[in-house]
Design an enzyme around this catalytic site. Structure first.
Site, PDB file in Angstrom:
ATOM      1  N   ASP A 273     -40.514  -1.069  -1.704  1.00 13.49           N
ATOM      2  CA  ASP A 273     -40.564  -0.563  -2.551  1.00 13.49           C
ATOM      3  C   ASP A 273     -40.425  -1.170  -3.621  1.00 13.49           C
ATOM      4  OD1 ASP A 273     -38.586   0.626  -4.380  1.00 13.49           O
ATOM      5  OD2 ASP A 273     -36.341   0.144  -3.563  1.00 13.49           O
TER       6      ASP A 273
HETATM    7  C1  GLC Z   1     -36.862   2.464  -6.971  1.00 12.11           C
HETATM    8  C2  GLC Z   1     -36.145   2.594  -5.945  1.00 12.11           C
HETATM    9  C3  GLC Z   1     -36.483   3.405  -4.839  1.00 12.11           C
HETATM   10  C4  GLC Z   1     -37.562   4.199  -5.149  1.00 12.11           C
HETATM   11  C5  GLC Z   1     -39.193   3.567  -5.962  1.00 12.11           C
HETATM   12  C6  GLC Z   1     -39.865   4.788  -6.737  1.00 12.11           C
HETATM   13  O1  GLC Z   1     -37.037   0.905  -7.662  1.00 12.11           O
HETATM   14  O2  GLC Z   1     -35.216   1.401  -5.254  1.00 12.11           O
HETATM   15  O3  GLC Z   1     -35.192   3.573  -4.477  1.00 12.11           O
HETATM   16  O4  GLC Z   1     -38.403   5.138  -4.851  1.00 12.11           O
HETATM   17  O5  GLC Z   1     -38.305   2.671  -6.855  1.00 12.11           O
HETATM   18  O6  GLC Z   1     -40.083   5.393  -7.870  1.00 12.11           O
END
Ligand code: GLC
Length: 729
Positions: A273
């Site tokens: 993430d």
């Molecule tokens: C975030 C989220 C995730 C997302 C990623 C990219 O903080 O937790 O679900 O896909 O960033 O934006």
């Protein structure tokens, strides 16, 4: 097998043999796509680079993937630089958070789960993939398959609710929808079940919090939706922010390598993430950035999102021998194999076709699908005195801050929705009324989302007095759910509650339209309204879909995928909780498992929802008293539509294991089916229950069945029905 990337593309090995260490770690980095129009702030700033710098990195072969930019024309330019100007010409993957719609916005995933129709989710995911790939994307960070048993957590809106069987069915359906039948097709969108794993189990429902969880709950509740998504062919997995019993998910070797790679044989790529590797330092799990890199990579995280840690530290770690070259090669091989699997080595300009991007011929069909998906997601909780459906000639007051609003239609995770096509409630209701009858609809805001308006309540009360029925549109602003949006009290904003009390005091019947990204604790006049419809965030076609249900053009068929509690303080509250040694008794006697203020029950249980005709269930019947450990049992009930109109009914199969080596849940959903029932129709609805569906993580740590007595219910909700007993031999 749809997820089979074998036999390995020979070009992958040829490339690997030619790559420098810098080029290899480059493939393992993903960065914000500042080259194209970029999604508004959805993440904290970290490692920011401007468009020129991003393209320079692509040219240097230091970028495996870019995310959250959009557009086919500029996407071609990025790819041209990668293919023609970088030394090895490796194409980049273009990714984005496309969760429940691209231009056309479908209901939030939690809302769509209320349809209890995985096939519907497959269709909306397919439509989303068509639009997203036309806009220059190869890859989405969806579906979110986190099981959310605590409604304080705001990200329950992104998943399919509190149940594992329902969640697994939706997880698989969404993957099939996004990816389609052929990964190489221009409209196939690579899916990413997330967040691996147990993100929905964060303590106290606070986002990013720690997770303390038993092995049994981890394996029986939180992992199955991931397995279902991978079995459906997903070729990417995103790691979670949280730790699990002290080990961050993003550096968790037992889960990322032991389970995912070795046990499940997952062939695709694991992506972090956003800055999750960097956060290992803040967790206090890594000494410094280099140590964080070593731990994340060593655990099995192939690709690092945004931190730049892999580019910064992996070369030195390889040099020192702390990261074996073979391990680096294996991660690069997986990233390149995914690129090969989606056809980027054959056509790097796949999904980057400006002609397709400007073609809008599919939009009308997607709009119709959005309307159908939205109305199928609406749940009718209560309908006293048959106040619904409304007569088209009734004098209606539409009251509340959502009446005309279009800023709270799309829900928490729509980055690229076409706002010009959003249909507000008022517009939807007016469109449903015959020409000339629209004067019978009076619209008053009453208050804003969180604040009073001068004279607002007075105007609402006056309108209510003039009306035969008040449609009261209340709920959570959309920013109350989604990432980082945890709540301690899952109630309506106080000003909206005050509006409801004042309007209810007029005595005019109330139909409450709730907009919400989680289960809510309903209070006072809202709880006691004649009718309550849960409308989540329904997307582009909100107004039309709600009008379809209000006026009876569609009989509501949604069912709750999350339990509605009496009070916030009951959280975490979910229907399939383990049994207590002091269960509550109907007489509410002392020394039982309950609260001082409320019983240990839901106000509206999981699975509950009404249509516009009463449906009755006969007692559950099973085909045999005993089932063999490898056998199948049939369970059925006679279900009857006692009304005068056709309805869709969600028939649910629940099981309870009476004695286990670990304390077993009071009930567990095993299967469900939505059926159409004509007026007066009666039918036996039959389910096949495999003994294998009775398996769980036993006290010996192994997953399997245990002999003993069980109960089965064929029922309209998690607390209804008359059970039948059987024995597992
Ligand atoms: C975030 C989220 C995730 C997302 C990623 C990219 O903080 O937790 O679900 O896909 O960033 O934006």
């Amino acid at each position: 097998m749809p997820n089979d990337v074998k036999p390995a593309d020979p070009r992958v090995e040829t490339l690997l043999a030619r790559m420098t260490v810098e080029e290899k770690v480059g493939q393992l980095g993903m960065f914000a796509d500042m080259v194209r129009p970029f999604a508004p702030d959805v993440n904290p700033e970290a490692n920011v680079r401007n468009a020129g710098e991003v393209l320079e990195q692509v040219r240097a072969g230091r970028v495996g993937a870019l995310f959250n930019g959009v557009g086919a024309v500029q996407g071609r330019e990025i790819q041209r630089v990668a293919v023609e100007e970088s030394r090895l010409g490796i194409p980049v993957l273009l990714a984005a958070d496309v969760i429940h719609g691209m231009r056309t916005v479908f209901p939030i995933p939690l809302g769509e789960a209320a349809s209890f129709e995985p096939a519907l989710a497959e269709r909306t995911a397919r439509a989303t993939a068509v639009e997203a790939t036309a806009a220059g994307l190869h890859w989405t960070f969806a579906p979110a398959v986190d099981i959310a048993r605590d409604q304080r957590w705001g990200r329950g809106a992104e998943g399919a609710g509190e149940d594992t069987v329902l969640g697994s069915a939706f997880a698989a359906a969404r993957v099939r929808g996004f990816q389609g039948g052929d990964l190489r097709a221009a409209d196939s969108l690579l899916a990413t079940p997330k967040h691996f794993v147990a993100y929905g189990a964060v303590a106290a429902g606070m986002d990013y919090n720690y997770v303390e969880i038993s092995e049994g709950t981890l394996h029986d509740v939180h992992l199955p939706p991931f397995k279902a998504a991978l079995d459906a062919g997903a070729l990417a997995v995103m790691t979670a922010f949280n730790d699990i019993n002290g080990v961050p998910a993003s550096a968790n070797h037992a889960l990322l390598t032991g389970l995912l790679r070795e046990q499940w044989q997952f062939p695709g790529l694991v992506v972090s993430d956003y800055t999750a590797d960097m956060e290992l330092v803040a967790h206090g799990y890594a000494e410094d950035d280099r140590d964080a890199t070593r731990r994340a990579f060593g655990a099995g995280m192939d690709m690092s999102m945004q931190s730049g840690f892999y580019a910064a530290h992996l070369p030195a770690l390889v040099e020192s021998g702390e990261v074996p070259m073979a391990a680096l090669d294996e991660a690069v091989r997986r990233v390149l194999s995914v690129k090969a699997a989606i056809g980027l080595f054959d056509d790097p300009y796949r999904s980057l076709d400006p002609a397709r991007e400007s073609d809008t011929s599919h939009l009308a069909a997607h709009e119709a699908l959005a309307r159908d998906a939205a109305r199928r997601s609406i749940v009718l909780l209560r309908n006293e005195g048959g106040v619904l459906p409304l007569r088209r000639d009734a004098r209606i007051a539409l009251v509340g801050p959502f009446a005309r609003d279009t800023d709270n239609i799309e829900g928490c995770w729509t980055l690229f929705g076409d706002r010009s096509r959003y249909v507000a409630l008022e517009a939807g209701l007016r469109a449903a009324l015959p020409a000339g009858a629209t004067a019978s609809l009076e619209v008053v805001d009453g208050c804003s989302m969180e604040e009073a308006i001068d004279g607002g309540i007075e105007a609402a009360v006056a309108a209510a007095r003039r009306a035969e029925v008040v449609v009261l549109a209340l709920g959570e602003p959309q920013r109350y759910s989604g990432e980082a949006q945890s709540r301690t009290r899952i109630t309506l904003p106080p000003v909206q509650q005050a509006l409801a009390e004042a309007v209810a005091a007029t005595g005019t019947p109330l139909v409450v339209l709730l907009r919400n990204g989680r289960a809510l604790a309903l209070e006072g006049a809202v709880r006691d309204a004649a009718a309550i419809l849960v409308t989540w965030f329904l997307g582009s076609q909100t107004g039309h879909a709600v009008a379809d249900v209000l006026f009876g053009d569609y009989s509501p068929s949604g069912r709750l995928p999350v339990s509605f509690p009496h009070d916030s303080g009951q959280q975490p509250f979910f229907y399939n909780h383990p049994r207590t040694g002091r269960p509550e008794t109907p007489d509410m006697s002392e020394f039982k498992a309950r609260w001082r203020e409320y019983p240990n029950t839901a106000l509206y249980p999981f699975g509950h929802g009404l249509g516009y005709a009463p449906v009755e269930y006969g007692p559950t019947v099973v085909s045999a008293p005993v089932i063999a450990p490898d056998g199948v049992l049939e369970a059925w009930a006679t279900v009857s539509n006692r009304g005068t109109r056709a309805v869709e009914e969600v028939v649910q199969l629940y099981v309870h294991d009476r004695v286990g080596s670990r304390v077993r849940p009071v009930r567990e959903l095993k299967d469900f089916r939505k059926i159409v029932m004509q007026p007066g129709e009666s039918r036996e609805v039959r389910f096949h229950l495999q003994a294998a569906q009775l398996a769980f993580t036993r006290a010996d740590g192994r997953f399997g069945v245990e002999p003993g007595r069980f109960d089965a219910w064929v029922a309209p909700s998690a607390t209804a029905g008359t059970p039948a007993g059987f024995t597992l031999a």
